[in-house]
Design an enzyme around this catalytic site. Structure first.
Site, PDB file in Angstrom:
ATOM      1  N   ARG A  54      -8.499  62.534  27.673  1.00  0.00           N
ATOM      2  CA  ARG A  54      -9.597  61.697  28.153  1.00  0.00           C
ATOM      3  C   ARG A  54     -10.822  61.712  27.233  1.00  0.00           C
ATOM      4  NH1 ARG A  54      -6.382  62.824  32.271  1.00  0.00           N
ATOM      5  NH2 ARG A  54      -6.363  64.823  31.222  1.00  0.00           N
ATOM      6  N   THR A  55     -11.261  62.890  26.835  1.00  0.00           N
ATOM      7  CA  THR A  55     -12.512  62.958  26.080  1.00  0.00           C
ATOM      8  C   THR A  55     -12.376  62.206  24.757  1.00  0.00           C
ATOM      9  OG1 THR A  55     -12.997  65.064  27.111  1.00  0.00           O
ATOM     10  CG2 THR A  55     -14.280  64.507  25.158  1.00  0.00           C
ATOM     11  N   LYS A  84      -4.899  75.325   6.223  1.00  0.00           N
ATOM     12  CA  LYS A  84      -5.243  76.044   4.997  1.00  0.00           C
ATOM     13  C   LYS A  84      -6.396  77.030   5.165  1.00  0.00           C
ATOM     14  CE  LYS A  84      -3.874  71.989   2.308  1.00  0.00           C
ATOM     15  NZ  LYS A  84      -4.304  70.993   1.317  1.00  0.00           N
ATOM     16  N   ARG A 105     -14.741  69.072  19.267  1.00  0.00           N
ATOM     17  CA  ARG A 105     -14.247  69.973  20.318  1.00  0.00           C
ATOM     18  C   ARG A 105     -13.619  71.164  19.616  1.00  0.00           C
ATOM     19  NH1 ARG A 105     -10.527  68.481  25.429  1.00  0.00           N
ATOM     20  NH2 ARG A 105     -12.604  67.916  26.174  1.00  0.00           N
ATOM     21  N   HIS A 133     -19.677  71.476  28.107  1.00  0.00           N
ATOM     22  CA  HIS A 133     -19.042  70.173  27.909  1.00  0.00           C
ATOM     23  C   HIS A 133     -20.041  69.130  28.420  1.00  0.00           C
ATOM     24  CE1 HIS A 133     -16.117  67.115  27.468  1.00  0.00           C
ATOM     25  NE2 HIS A 133     -15.087  67.637  28.100  1.00  0.00           N
TER      26      HIS A 133
HETATM   27  C1  NCD Z   1     -11.762  69.466  30.619  1.00  0.00           C
HETATM   28  C2  NCD Z   1     -12.036  70.287  29.385  1.00  0.00           C
HETATM   29  O1  NCD Z   1     -11.477  70.022  28.321  1.00  0.00           O
HETATM   30  O2  NCD Z   1     -12.863  71.168  29.508  1.00  0.00           O
HETATM   31  N1  NCD Z   1     -11.112  68.266  30.387  1.00  0.00           N
HETATM   32  C3  NCD Z   1     -11.865  67.156  30.081  1.00  0.00           C
HETATM   33  O3  NCD Z   1     -12.536  67.098  29.079  1.00  0.00           O
HETATM   34  N2  NCD Z   1     -11.855  66.153  30.961  1.00  0.00           N
HETATM   35  C4  NCD Z   1     -11.193  70.219  31.738  1.00  0.00           C
HETATM   36  C5  NCD Z   1      -9.963  71.063  31.562  1.00  0.00           C
HETATM   37  O4  NCD Z   1      -9.388  71.143  30.477  1.00  0.00           O
HETATM   38  O5  NCD Z   1      -9.547  71.643  32.558  1.00  0.00           O
END
Ligand code: NCD
Length: 304
Positions: A54-55, A84, A105, A133
């Site tokens: 999703r993100t 590497k 991320r 997040h």
């Molecule tokens: C979350 C995350 O990556 O922290 N997912 C997201 O970005 N919607 C939640 C999760 O991984 O449980």
């Protein structure tokens, strides 16, 4: 440069900043449908060192709907960082030369802040370890405001893995800017960090801490469920001891307030019975949609 520069922690934003982003996201509903050229010529790099559906895809969809372009590696294993041993600093110093904004991320707490220190372009935190997040918190607030009319005055229950879940850390910190009642429901081993509970109290919010789901869901207007973060446990036996402890069953719905909504950042494992999906309480897929307009607003405020 835009109104915002980096977006690293939700704590860097004031209530006015948050409201401005949510208002801009509302305006983006129409732009998202019609598409636009607001960010024509701009390039967004996605540096995802952890899995994402999703993100990443909503950031990419947001950028494309604004007329911008996206680049990124398909998998960290095929990048020099994964294959590497390149340092994060060197990766950032390289990618900033290819893009106008970096969305990152990374599994380490503090990683987005470090990236911002090495980048001359804006950096957006798309998940830093178990820590934060912030863009998820903004889309969560956007969803709550849209679905319930306002955020102030609500009783919000954050449920599940409050220790390792980064979405609930950012969301709880964002809620210190609002007048809400909070219930924190987690198994004892996965309780919310004392520093965040202290912040909630310092903001004058009424905070209740419980160790079961039943106690949390009865009075809540918003039930925010989370996945137990298996990958963040130092010892898998600790995960085995808590897995399956916090499951919302279809039968539990009769305990809910009539207009209560259920949110979840997704992905879910077993904590939300799929039979809940077709009930009016289930809003987690509408929440997914909010990810696009919220991230359009963020990109626009940073790059326009
Ligand atoms: C979350 C995350 O990556 O922290 N997912 C997201 O970005 N919607 C939640 C999760 O991984 O449980």
């Amino acid at each position: 440069m835009g109104v915002l520069h980096n977006l690293i922690s939700i704590q860097d934003l004031t209530r006015e900043d948050i409201d401005m982003i949510l208002d801009r996201a509302t305006e983006m509903e129409e732009v998202a449908a019609l598409r636009s050229k607001i960010l024509d010529g701009k390039i967004m790099a996605c540096l995802f060192f952890e899995p994402s559906t999703r993100t990443r895809l909503s950031f990419e969809s947001a950028m494309l709907r604004l007329g911008g372009s996206v680049l990124g590696f398909a998998d960290v294993g095929v990048s020099s960082a994964g294959g590497k041993g390149e340092t994060l600093a060197d990766t950032i110093r390289t990618v900033e030369r290819y893009a106008d904004v970096i969305v990152i991320r990374h599994p380490l707490d503090g990683s987005a802040r470090v990236a911002a220190e090495f980048a001359n372009c804006p950096v957006i935190n798309a998940g830093s370890g178990a820590e934060e997040h912030p863009t998820q918190a903004l889309l969560d607030l956007y969803s709550i405001r849209k679905m319930k009319g306002s955020i102030d005055g609500l009783h919000i229950a954050l449920c599940g893995d409050l220790k390792y879940g980064r979405t609930v850390h950012s969301l709880a910190m964002a809620l210190t800017e609002y007048n809400v009642e909070i219930t924190l429901a987690a198994p004892e081993q996965l309780a919310m960090k004392p520093s965040i509970i202290a912040e909630l109290k310092r903001a004058g919010l009424s905070v209740r801490v419980v160790n079961d789901l039943d106690g949390a869901i009865r009075q809540a207007d918003v039930i925010y469920m989370t996945r137990i973060q298996r990958e963040r446990f130092p010892d898998i036996r600790e995960y085995d001891a808590v897995k399956g402890r916090f499951r919302l069953k279809y039968e539990d719905l009769e305990l809910l307030k009539e207009n209560a909504i259920i949110l979840h950042p997704l992905p879910r494992v077993d904590e939300l019975d799929p039979r809940i999906d077709t009930t009016p309480h289930a809003k987690y897929f509408d929440q997914v949609e909010a990810g696009v307009v919220t991230r359009m607003a963020i990109l626009d405020l940073i790059l326009s």
